[in-house]
Write a protein that holds these residues in place. Structure first.
Motif, PDB file in Angstrom:
ATOM      1  N   LEU A  95      32.807  23.460  34.483  1.00  0.00           N
ATOM      2  CA  LEU A  95      33.146  23.956  35.818  1.00  0.00           C
ATOM      3  C   LEU A  95      33.391  22.805  36.786  1.00  0.00           C
ATOM      4  N   VAL A  96      32.489  21.841  36.813  1.00  0.00           N
ATOM      5  CA  VAL A  96      32.610  20.728  37.756  1.00  0.00           C
ATOM      6  C   VAL A  96      33.885  19.926  37.493  1.00  0.00           C
ATOM      7  N   ALA A  97      34.224  19.738  36.223  1.00  0.00           N
ATOM      8  CA  ALA A  97      35.461  19.024  35.893  1.00  0.00           C
ATOM      9  C   ALA A  97      36.668  19.768  36.443  1.00  0.00           C
ATOM     10  N   GLN A  98      36.654  21.100  36.355  1.00  0.00           N
ATOM     11  CA  GLN A  98      37.782  21.867  36.875  1.00  0.00           C
ATOM     12  C   GLN A  98      37.841  21.816  38.396  1.00  0.00           C
ATOM     13  N   LEU A  99      36.693  21.925  39.059  1.00  0.00           N
ATOM     14  CA  LEU A  99      36.676  21.847  40.517  1.00  0.00           C
ATOM     15  C   LEU A  99      37.224  20.499  40.993  1.00  0.00           C
ATOM     16  N   ALA A 100      36.838  19.430  40.293  1.00  0.00           N
ATOM     17  CA  ALA A 100      37.357  18.109  40.647  1.00  0.00           C
ATOM     18  C   ALA A 100      38.855  18.028  40.390  1.00  0.00           C
ATOM     19  N   GLU A 101      39.290  18.630  39.297  1.00  0.00           N
ATOM     20  CA  GLU A 101      40.720  18.637  38.965  1.00  0.00           C
ATOM     21  C   GLU A 101      41.530  19.352  40.041  1.00  0.00           C
ATOM     22  N   LEU A 102      40.972  20.421  40.594  1.00  0.00           N
ATOM     23  CA  LEU A 102      41.654  21.183  41.646  1.00  0.00           C
ATOM     24  C   LEU A 102      41.555  20.511  43.011  1.00  0.00           C
ATOM     25  N   GLY A 103      40.715  19.479  43.104  1.00  0.00           N
ATOM     26  CA  GLY A 103      40.564  18.794  44.379  1.00  0.00           C
ATOM     27  C   GLY A 103      39.630  19.492  45.347  1.00  0.00           C
ATOM     28  N   LEU A 104      38.799  20.413  44.856  1.00  0.00           N
ATOM     29  CA  LEU A 104      37.849  21.095  45.725  1.00  0.00           C
ATOM     30  C   LEU A 104      36.660  20.178  46.002  1.00  0.00           C
ATOM     31  N   PRO A 105      36.125  20.216  47.203  1.00  0.00           N
ATOM     32  CA  PRO A 105      35.088  19.248  47.586  1.00  0.00           C
ATOM     33  C   PRO A 105      33.788  19.446  46.813  1.00  0.00           C
ATOM     34  N   LEU A 106      33.228  18.342  46.356  1.00  0.00           N
ATOM     35  CA  LEU A 106      31.934  18.302  45.685  1.00  0.00           C
ATOM     36  C   LEU A 106      31.053  17.307  46.415  1.00  0.00           C
TER      37      LEU A 106
END
Length: 328
Positions: A95-106
């Motif tokens: 999940l975290v890899a996908q969120l980073a791929e989409l550019g969503l803030p972490l």
């Protein structure tokens, strides 16, 4: 998910691999390069042993970007809970890899407070209230067990329930606060999903007492999404992540479906204008799901993708796509 090759022998390897099974090269996932790299001389995440984490941390002896998002976990002495913790962390890394791929803030490397975080708790010794509050996503580690998760799926009447899907849904609540709450998008959200100011407690009581409305398949991606606008958002957001990740995985592995043209079962005027940028994704997605379901049926299995996307749901998915694209 992207496809990965061993940097030493070019063998195809999985996102979760810590070593190449062909040549023995040690591997690690570099979240900065978003690639599996030769990790022989690189530091390992501090959770490498207890959670089989193969990510590269910023410094030796520290947690990686994904693991540091976990605020609470079971004690090392709770062996059953720790096994479930390892499975849950594996899903969270994807999940975290996908969120980073989409550019969503972490949460960044330097942050110690605020932002997205996870409490991964065991319900064996007490009840766990699953949900999201103030950026903290709480997950019951029992969801990692297939028998428990299947029992809950049947009790809830859900066509699909996995730990990855569960994490995507609960994390979706957090991104509502990031992408919608207090922004100029709130009015449009209410037009599409409903007024989130309605009592959540009353909505939950009504849903479990009366069930979803009979016409829910015309307007929602799932029965659970009918409970409250917040749940409709979380279900739609999770479904968007399902679609994007699966399409990327298929494309990376050269899976192409020359099936019937994907068209919406409605006149163009019935679909919101926001859907236009999403139509290209939908045109790839629908033939792929037809083919995957047909393959499953040939094996005597249930459909891999047991969903129907009516125009109202496509409009919601398209709006989520627009918000995520604007952020990235």
């Amino acid at each position: 998910m992207r496809s990965f090759r061993c940097p030493n022998c070019a063998q195809l390897v999985f996102f979760e691999n810590s070593a190449c099974l062909r040549c023995g090269q040690e591997l690690g996932y570099d979240p900065v390069r978003r690639d599996l790299v030769a990790a022989t001389d690189l530091p390992r995440c501090a959770n490498a042993g207890i959670a089989a984490c193969n990510w590269i941390p910023p410094r030796p002896g520290t947690l990686c970007l994904s693991c540091r998002l976990t605020r609470t976990r079971p004690a090392d002495s709770d062996t059953d809970a720790m096994a479930a913790f390892a499975e849950t962390e594996a899903a969270k890394r994807r999940l975290v890899a996908q969120l980073a791929e989409l550019g969503l803030p972490l949460r960044s490397w330097e942050d110690t407070d605020g932002g997205l975080a996870y409490d991964l708790l065991s319900s064996r010794d007490g009840s766990v209230v699953i949900g999201h509050q103030n950026g903290i996503v709480t997950i019951d580690l029992a969801e990692a067990g297939d028998p428990h998760r299947e029992q809950v799926r049947q009790e809830m009447g859900e066509p699909y329930r996995t730990m990855l899907g569960h994490l995507r849904h609960e994390t979706g609540h957090y991104y509502w606060t990031v992408l919608v709450e207090g922004t100029a998008h709130l009015e449009r959200f209410r037009e599409l999903f409903g007024d989130e100011r309605a009592s959540y407690t009353d909505a939950v009581d009504r849903h479990y007492a009366q069930g979803p409305p009979a016409d829910w398949p015309d307007r929602h991606v799932s029965a659970y999404a009918t409970m409250h606008p917040w749940e409709d958002w979380a279900e739609t957001f999770a479904h968007y992540l399902h679609i994007r990740d699966t399409l990327q995985t298929a494309g990376e592995h050269g899976i192409r479906v020359d099936g019937p043209e994907a068209t919406l079962s409605a006149d163009p005027g019935d679909v919101d204008a926001d859907a236009e940028p999403f139509e290209g994704i939908l045109a790839e997605w629908l033939p792929l799901t037809y083919a995957l379901n047909a393959v499953n049926r040939s094996m005597g299995r249930d459909d891999l993708y047991p969903f129907v996307l009516p125009p109202a749901v496509v409009g919601k998915l398209a709006w989520v796509h627009r918000l995520c694209t604007d952020v990235s």
